[in-house]
Design a protein around this motif. Structure first.
Motif, PDB file in Angstrom:
ATOM      1  N   UNK A  72      27.476  35.825  21.743  1.00 47.39           N
ATOM      2  CA  UNK A  72      28.688  36.591  22.034  1.00 47.39           C
ATOM      3  C   UNK A  72      29.655  35.985  23.080  1.00 47.39           C
ATOM      4  N   UNK A  73      30.023  34.705  22.944  1.00 48.60           N
ATOM      5  CA  UNK A  73      30.880  34.097  23.975  1.00 48.60           C
ATOM      6  C   UNK A  73      32.256  34.748  24.102  1.00 48.60           C
ATOM      7  N   UNK A  74      32.776  35.341  23.006  1.00 42.36           N
ATOM      8  CA  UNK A  74      34.103  35.969  23.101  1.00 42.36           C
ATOM      9  C   UNK A  74      34.083  37.144  24.066  1.00 42.36           C
ATOM     10  N   UNK A  75      32.937  37.804  24.150  1.00 40.54           N
ATOM     11  CA  UNK A  75      32.813  38.937  25.087  1.00 40.54           C
ATOM     12  C   UNK A  75      32.901  38.431  26.534  1.00 40.54           C
ATOM     13  N   UNK A  76      32.245  37.307  26.808  1.00 41.00           N
ATOM     14  CA  UNK A  76      32.311  36.757  28.168  1.00 41.00           C
ATOM     15  C   UNK A  76      33.705  36.260  28.491  1.00 41.00           C
ATOM     16  N   UNK A  77      34.383  35.723  27.471  1.00 41.74           N
ATOM     17  CA  UNK A  77      35.749  35.248  27.675  1.00 41.74           C
ATOM     18  C   UNK A  77      36.650  36.431  28.055  1.00 41.74           C
ATOM     19  N   UNK A  78      36.511  37.525  27.318  1.00 42.85           N
ATOM     20  CA  UNK A  78      37.353  38.701  27.596  1.00 42.85           C
ATOM     21  C   UNK A  78      37.048  39.263  28.990  1.00 42.85           C
ATOM     22  N   UNK A  79      35.757  39.285  29.347  1.00 43.05           N
ATOM     23  CA  UNK A  79      35.389  39.843  30.665  1.00 43.05           C
ATOM     24  C   UNK A  79      35.866  38.929  31.789  1.00 43.05           C
ATOM     25  N   UNK A  80      35.806  37.609  31.566  1.00 45.90           N
ATOM     26  CA  UNK A  80      36.299  36.707  32.615  1.00 45.90           C
ATOM     27  C   UNK A  80      37.798  36.919  32.812  1.00 45.90           C
ATOM     28  N   UNK A  81      38.543  37.097  31.745  1.00 44.29           N
ATOM     29  CA  UNK A  81      39.987  37.313  31.894  1.00 44.29           C
ATOM     30  C   UNK A  81      40.301  38.648  32.559  1.00 44.29           C
ATOM     31  N   UNK A  82      39.457  39.644  32.327  1.00 43.33           N
ATOM     32  CA  UNK A  82      39.625  40.923  33.024  1.00 43.33           C
ATOM     33  C   UNK A  82      39.455  40.698  34.539  1.00 43.33           C
ATOM     34  N   UNK A  83      38.453  39.914  34.891  1.00 40.28           N
ATOM     35  CA  UNK A  83      38.219  39.581  36.305  1.00 40.28           C
ATOM     36  C   UNK A  83      39.412  38.809  36.869  1.00 40.28           C
ATOM     37  N   UNK A  84      39.873  37.811  36.120  1.00 45.62           N
ATOM     38  CA  UNK A  84      40.945  36.932  36.615  1.00 45.62           C
ATOM     39  C   UNK A  84      42.249  37.698  36.836  1.00 45.62           C
ATOM     40  N   UNK A  85      42.535  38.643  35.931  1.00 42.71           N
ATOM     41  CA  UNK A  85      43.766  39.443  36.100  1.00 42.71           C
ATOM     42  C   UNK A  85      43.705  40.232  37.408  1.00 42.71           C
ATOM     43  N   UNK A  86      42.501  40.721  37.729  1.00 45.54           N
ATOM     44  CA  UNK A  86      42.339  41.551  38.933  1.00 45.54           C
ATOM     45  C   UNK A  86      42.554  40.754  40.218  1.00 45.54           C
ATOM     46  N   UNK A  95      40.401  30.201  23.374  1.00 48.69           N
ATOM     47  CA  UNK A  95      40.151  28.900  22.710  1.00 48.69           C
ATOM     48  C   UNK A  95      39.622  27.882  23.714  1.00 48.69           C
ATOM     49  N   UNK A  96      40.165  27.883  24.930  1.00 51.59           N
ATOM     50  CA  UNK A  96      39.697  26.908  25.935  1.00 51.59           C
ATOM     51  C   UNK A  96      38.289  27.282  26.395  1.00 51.59           C
ATOM     52  N   UNK A  97      38.053  28.566  26.572  1.00 55.87           N
ATOM     53  CA  UNK A  97      36.739  29.048  27.014  1.00 55.87           C
ATOM     54  C   UNK A  97      35.662  28.597  26.015  1.00 55.87           C
ATOM     55  N   UNK A  98      35.933  28.809  24.731  1.00 55.68           N
ATOM     56  CA  UNK A  98      34.949  28.453  23.685  1.00 55.68           C
ATOM     57  C   UNK A  98      34.832  26.927  23.556  1.00 55.68           C
ATOM     58  N   UNK A  99      35.977  26.250  23.619  1.00 54.24           N
ATOM     59  CA  UNK A  99      35.946  24.783  23.520  1.00 54.24           C
ATOM     60  C   UNK A  99      35.128  24.180  24.667  1.00 54.24           C
ATOM     61  N   UNK A 100      35.295  24.726  25.857  1.00 51.74           N
ATOM     62  CA  UNK A 100      34.556  24.226  27.022  1.00 51.74           C
ATOM     63  C   UNK A 100      33.053  24.376  26.792  1.00 51.74           C
ATOM     64  N   UNK A 126      32.584  29.088  35.616  1.00 48.01           N
ATOM     65  CA  UNK A 126      32.995  29.366  36.998  1.00 48.01           C
ATOM     66  C   UNK A 126      34.493  29.097  37.101  1.00 48.01           C
ATOM     67  N   UNK A 127      35.189  29.981  37.829  1.00 48.55           N
ATOM     68  CA  UNK A 127      36.645  29.847  37.930  1.00 48.55           C
ATOM     69  C   UNK A 127      37.020  30.014  39.391  1.00 48.55           C
ATOM     70  N   UNK A 128      37.654  28.989  39.963  1.00 45.34           N
ATOM     71  CA  UNK A 128      37.959  29.050  41.403  1.00 45.34           C
ATOM     72  C   UNK A 128      39.406  28.652  41.705  1.00 45.34           C
ATOM     73  N   UNK A 129      39.960  29.307  42.705  1.00 48.67           N
ATOM     74  CA  UNK A 129      41.292  28.941  43.194  1.00 48.67           C
ATOM     75  C   UNK A 129      41.144  27.695  44.045  1.00 48.67           C
ATOM     76  N   UNK A 130      41.859  26.620  43.666  1.00 44.52           N
ATOM     77  CA  UNK A 130      41.665  25.350  44.377  1.00 44.52           C
ATOM     78  C   UNK A 130      42.922  24.885  45.103  1.00 44.52           C
ATOM     79  N   UNK A 143      40.426  25.700  39.083  1.00 41.45           N
ATOM     80  CA  UNK A 143      39.465  24.886  38.341  1.00 41.45           C
ATOM     81  C   UNK A 143      38.632  25.848  37.502  1.00 41.45           C
ATOM     82  N   UNK A 144      38.500  25.515  36.242  1.00 36.21           N
ATOM     83  CA  UNK A 144      37.594  26.259  35.358  1.00 36.21           C
ATOM     84  C   UNK A 144      36.475  25.283  34.982  1.00 36.21           C
ATOM     85  N   UNK A 145      35.296  25.619  35.441  1.00 33.29           N
ATOM     86  CA  UNK A 145      34.140  24.719  35.302  1.00 33.29           C
ATOM     87  C   UNK A 145      33.088  25.416  34.455  1.00 33.29           C
ATOM     88  N   UNK A 146      32.437  24.691  33.579  1.00 31.72           N
ATOM     89  CA  UNK A 146      31.276  25.270  32.888  1.00 31.72           C
ATOM     90  C   UNK A 146      30.094  24.344  33.121  1.00 31.72           C
TER      91      UNK A 146
END
Ligand SMILES: Cc1ncc(COP(=O)(O)O)c(C=O)c1O
Length: 334
Positions: A72-86, A95-100, A126-130, A143-146
């Motif tokens: 279920x990677x699409x679920x993690x992608x959606x949840x990460x974007x929910x976090x990032x918006x906040x 597409x980038x999340x899945x490609x990574x 992992x997603x960090x403000x750099x 940086x978006x790191x996997x």
């Protein structure tokens, strides 16, 4: 590379590489694989000072047919974007999340535990403000790191129930705070209650709602669900708990099995009404709870894993390893 598949735990082992995408001037670059497990950051990076740090966790499995699939990677992608918006951080398009994930697993394919060992490849986006800031403000660079880590089965000797302690002196998340998203700061705040839980001889903390301390929220790093004596699947509905992808999947499986599923506030007095209680999350799937200590009183569920939890566990892990039909199309083939 020599891995003792039979003795893998849930510990960090450096794999061959990680993948890293950088967001700058309003766009993501095309990502690079790197065998260097260190990163260099400006000392004023927002992830270090102002909590612009988010992460996810999911797993890839070597299935019965020899193929590698991700749950279920699409679920993690959606949840990460929910976090990032906040936290006002740059979103990562799905597409980038899945490609990574595809690229990093392909490059680390020999780290996926063989079918039959019960292990899996844990995938950690992992997603960090750099970018540097000294006044509080969101970064303009990210940086978006996997990274990936081979992990073993949690249950080498069957599903062993654990003891849980209801935390009275700490809250996990404020009612309108960040409990529903996966920001790193939530986990810093959970270290002390986790430590106290262990010190008192329990394995997992259970948190109540911060406002009234009347309702069940979730365990330290997993959702709460109970099976009532008449066979219903009940899990808390609250804005301040993380929407677990395992819990969501278990609810669908329970419903497929003909069980009634209820997502609603659970008053702490209801703990006594459950026949079985489980903690669920990506790392362990389901941890059966043996007993819960709440306000000095113990509620006991059993020394052995209950039959409903066992059935749910077998179904979800059966889907993950390609042993049972994946009728909801949860598995993404690499
Ligand atoms: C606080 C918290 N709750 C629940 C979960 C379980 O979520 P999932 O099933 O998506 O792994 C996790 C783990 O990610 C967590 O950290």
């Amino acid at each position: 590379m020599k891995i003792d598949w039979a003795n893998l735990g849930f510990n960090y082992i450096p794999a061959k590489s990680h993948i890293r995408y950088t967001y700058e001037n309003g766009a993501w670059n095309s990502g690079v694989l790197s065998t260097d497990h260190n990163i260099t950051l400006p000392i004023a990076a927002t992830c270090l000072h102002y909590g612009q740090a988010a992460f996810e966790g999911l797993k890839a499995f070597r299935c019965k047919d020899g193929k590698v699939r991700v749950f279920r990677p699409s679920e993690n992608s959606a949840r990460m974007n929910l976090t990032l918006r906040h936290i006002l951080a740059a979103e990562v398009p799905e597409e980038i999340f899945i490609e990574a994930i595809r690229r990093v697993i392909a490059d680390n394919i020999e780290y996926v535990p063989p079918y039959g060992t019960g292990g899996s490849l844990y995938v950690r986006p992992l997603h960090i403000g750099s970018g540097s800031r000294i006044g509080i403000a969101p970064s303009d660079k990210y940086e978006f790191i996997v990274l990936v880590v081979p992990v073993g089965p949690y249950y080498k000797a069957g599903m062993k129930p654990v003891d849980s302690l209801v935390i009275e002196d700490f809250d996990r998340a404020a009612p309108k705070g960040t409990g529903h998203i996966k920001v790193a700061g939530n986990y810093g705040a959970s270290l002390m209650p986790q430590h106290i839980t262990k010190e008192r001889g329990f394995q997992v903390p259970l948190f109540l709602d911060a406002k009234s301390h009347e309702y069940i929220e979730e365990f330290g790093t997993s959702n709460f669900f109970g099976i009532t004596k008449d066979g219903k699947y009940v899990t808390p509905d609250s804005h301040s708990i993380l929407q677990s992808i395992t819990n969501k999947s278990l609810m669908e499986i329970a419903s497929d099995m003909g069980m009634t599923v209820e997502k609603r506030p659970i008053h702490k007095s209801e703990l006594e009404s459950f026949a079985e209680v489980g903690a669920c999350g990506t790392a362990v799937v389901i941890t059966p709870i043996r007993k819960i200590l709440i306000e000095g009183k113990s509620v006991f569920y059993g020394d052995e894993c209950g039959p409903v939890l066992k059935k749910l566990y077998e179904e979800v892990t059966g889907i993950q390893y390609g042993e049972r039909p994946d009728k909801h199309n949860w598995m993404l083939e690499l």
